[in-house]
Design an enzyme around this catalytic site. Structure first.
Site, short mmCIF file in Angstrom:
data_model
loop_
_atom_site.label_atom_id
_atom_site.label_comp_id
_atom_site.label_asym_id
_atom_site.label_seq_id
_atom_site.Cartn_x
_atom_site.Cartn_y
_atom_site.Cartn_z
N LEU A 90 0.86 -1.18 0.00
CA LEU A 90 0.00 0.00 0.00
C LEU A 90 0.89 1.23 0.00
CD1 LEU A 90 -2.53 -1.26 2.71
CD2 LEU A 90 -2.62 -1.57 0.21
N ASP A 228 5.42 1.60 4.21
CA ASP A 228 6.31 2.20 5.20
C ASP A 228 6.57 1.29 6.40
OD1 ASP A 228 3.94 2.33 6.62
OD2 ASP A 228 4.04 4.46 7.05
N LYS A 375 6.19 6.36 10.99
CA LYS A 375 5.09 7.33 10.95
C LYS A 375 5.55 8.73 11.30
CE LYS A 375 2.11 4.13 9.99
NZ LYS A 375 1.59 4.02 8.59
#
Length: 474
Positions: A90, A228, A375
Site C-alpha cells: 500500500l 512504510d 510514521k
C-alpha cells in the site's frame, strides 16, 4: 482519523445535491463506476450519521491464537506457497504531516536506501532463494504513481510477464464539512481530490482488472502491508501458513503494550463469532478503560493482512462490487500544509475492516520485527541509527531486547526538512534507553546516547558538538 459520528443532521435536499455533484465530478474525471458506487455507499453512511461504535457488550476479546514461532514447513511447501502468492504494498501516502510532497516510500531510511529499494531487494532475495516468480504490486495513489514508477525504473527485472508493477487507487472529492458538497480549490485543483483509504484496495484491484489477471495467472493468495512498514518482509513461512490454513482472510497481530492503546485491535463479535477490527474511535467512552487494557485485549492490528484472491472474487461478485465496509470520517484542511485552509471531510475505510466479511477469517501473532512502521521522525531516527542493521535478506534486524524511546520536539523535528537540518547524521542509540529533545537543538556527527538523555528547551538554538556522549546509565 475519526470514525463517523452523528455530529449533525444534514437536510435530505442538501445532501442529495452534494452526492449528485460528487458523482458528476467523479464521472467527469474518469473514475470507474464501481468506485463511484462504493463512494455512494459511504456517502449515505456519512449523511445518516452512523456511529460505528463497537461496545464491549457486543464482543469478546481475541485470545489464544497461533504464534509465528510455531511455523515449520519443508522447502517444497515453502516454494509452493511462494509461487502462488503476490505481495501487495500500500503505497499511496505522501506523509504530508512530515512535510513531504512525493511518495513517502522515496524517503531514505537506511544507508541511503529508501523504502522502495529495500522492498525490491527483499522480493528479489526470495525469488533467488526459492526459484519462484514472486510478483510485487504497488497500490499507488494518483499522487504517488509517477514518482514510484520512476524510482523502480532501475530494476528492470522486477516486473513479471503479464503483470503490472502498480495499480492505482481511485480518487474521490473532498467534501465541505457543512454541506457535504465537493470542495472547490482553484489555487490547486488537485487538492480537491483525495484517495479513499486503504480499503480501496478491493475496489481498485477489481475495477482495474488486476484481480482477475492475478487469478488467471495462477496466483491464489495476497500478502498486503503498508509500504512504510519495513518489518513486513515477504516471508515464505508466513505464505505457507496462510496457504495451508484454509482461511479466506487473516490478520497479523502483535502483543499490546501500554504504548499501543491508541491503535486498532481485533475482537470477536458475539453474535456470530467473526473477527472484527475495532479502531480506537469505535470504542464507546464508557468502555475506554477495558479496551485499553492489554490484559483484556492482548493484541493490536499491524495492518499486515492476507487474503485468498478467489474468496475476494466471490465476495465482490455477491455484493455487486460494493463490500459495505464501515466508514472512517477523516476531517482535514483542504491544503494539508496550510492550517488556515477550509476544513473538509475525506471519506475513507480501513483495509483490515474486511476481516468481518469472511467466514473463517483468522489471525496469527507475530513479533515486533514484523511491525516497524515509520510514521514520524521519531521512528525515522531509530531506523537510521545503529539500533537497526540490514540483514542479508534485506530485512531490518536488531540485537536489542528493548528498543529505545525517542521523543523529538515536534516544533523543530516533525517535518523532514527540519529534522534533517538538525540531525544530518543519526546519533548512536544502541546503548540508549530513551532520548528526549525539547527545543531547537542541532546534533553534530558522532553523537552517542547512553541510558536516558534529555535535552531541555533553552529558548534559543543550541548545538551538540561532535563526539559528545549524552545521558547516563540509569
Amino acid at each position: 482519523m475519526l470514525l463517523q459520528r452523528p455530529t449533525r443532521t444534514y437536510s435530505s435536499a442538501g445532501s442529495a445535491a452534494g452526492l449528485l455533484a460528487a458523482q458528476h465530478k467523479m464521472r467527469k474525471a474518469g473514475v470507474p463506476e464501481q468506485a463511484i458506487k462504493v463512494f455512494t455507499d459511504f456517502y449515505h453512511q456519512l449523511e445518516h450519521g452512523a456511529s460505528g461504535l463497537i461496545p464491549e457488550s457486543d464482543i469478546e476479546p481475541l485470545t489464544d491464537i497461533p504464534h509465528i514461532d510455531h511455523l515449520d514447513f519443508d522447502t517444497p511447501t515453502l516454494r509452493a506457497a511462494a509461487s502462488s502468492t503476490v505481495v501487495i504494498k500500500l503505497n499511496g501516502g505522501l506523509a504530508t504531516t512530515m512535510g513531504m510532497e512525493k511518495a513517502k516510500s522515496l524517503l531514505p531510511v537506511k544507508d541511503g536506501q529508501c523504502f522502495l529499494d529495500l522492498i525490491v531487494e527483499q522480493i528479489l532475495h526470495v525469488r533467488r532463494q526459492y526459484d519462484v516468480d514472486l510478483p510485487v504490486l504497488f497500490m499507488n495513489s494518483f499522487r504517488t504513481s509517477r514518482d514510484t514508477l520512476e524510482a523502480l525504473a532501475p530494476y528492470p527485472d522486477l516486473a513479471l510477464d503479464g503483470l503490472p508493477l502498480e495499480f492505482v487507487q481511485n480518487r474521490e472529492p473532498k467534501l465541505t464539512v457543512a454541506e457535504l458538497e465537493p470542495i472547490s480549490w482553484p489555487a490547486d485543483p488537485e487538492l480537491e481530490w483525495c484517495p479513499p483509504g486503504h480499503a480501496d484496495l478491493y475496489t481498485a484491484l477489481d475495477a482495474s482488472g488486476v484481480l482477475d489477471r492475478l487469478i488467471a495467472s495462477g496466483y491464489r493468495y495476497a500478502s498486503i502491508s503498508n509500504a512504510d512498514n519495513l518489518g513486513a518482509v515477504p516471508d515464505p513461512a508466513m505464505m505457507a501458513w496462510f496457504a495451508t490454513s484454509g482461511a479466506p482472510y487473516a490478520a497479523e497481530v502483535c502483543r499490546r503494550t501500554p504504548a499501543d492503546v491508541k491503535g486498532g485491535h481485533l475482537v470477536v463479535r458475539r453474535s456470530d463469532g467473526r473477527l472484527l477490527l475495532r479502531e480506537g474511535a469505535q470504542v464507546p467512552a464508557e468502555d475506554a478503560e477495558r479496551a485499553a487494557d492489554p490484559t483484556i485485549h492482548p493484541y493490536f492490528n499491524t495492518n499486515n493482512v492476507w487474503i485468498d484472491l478467489r474468496a475476494l472474487r466471490e465476495a465482490l461478485d455477491r455484493s455487486a462490487g460494493v463490500l459495505h465496509l464501515p466508514l472512517i470520517r477523516n476531517e482535514k484542511n483542504v491544503d494539508p500544509v496550510d492550517p488556515g485552509s477550509p476544513r473538509v471531510i475525506q471519506i475513507e475505510s480501513a483495509v483490515g475492516a474486511a476481516i468481518s466479511l469472511f467466514e473463517g477469517s483468522t489471525a496469527i501473532e507475530v513479533d515486533r520485527d514484523r511491525f516497524l512502521p515509520v510514521k514520524t521522525t521519531n521512528d525515522l531516527m531509530l531506523i537510521r541509527s545503529d539500533v537497526y542493521s540490514v540483514a542479508a535478506d534485506r530485512r531490518l534486524q536488531t540485537t536489542l531486547d528493548r528498543i529505545p524511546l525517542v521523543d523529538l520536539d515536534p516544533r523543530f523535528f516533525a517535518r523532514i526538512a527540519d529534522f534533517e537540518a538538525r540531525c544530518p547524521d543519526p546519533p548512536s542509540l544502541a546503548n540508549a534507553t530513551s532520548f528526549t529533545v525539547r527545543g531547537d537543538w542541532t546534533l553534530a556527527h558522532d553523537v552517542s546516547v547512553v541510558g536516558n538523555a534529555r535535552l531541555e528547551d533553552l529558548r534559543s538554538p543550541c548545538h551538540v558538538p561532535a563526539g559528545i556522549v549524552l545521558g547516563d546509565r540509569s
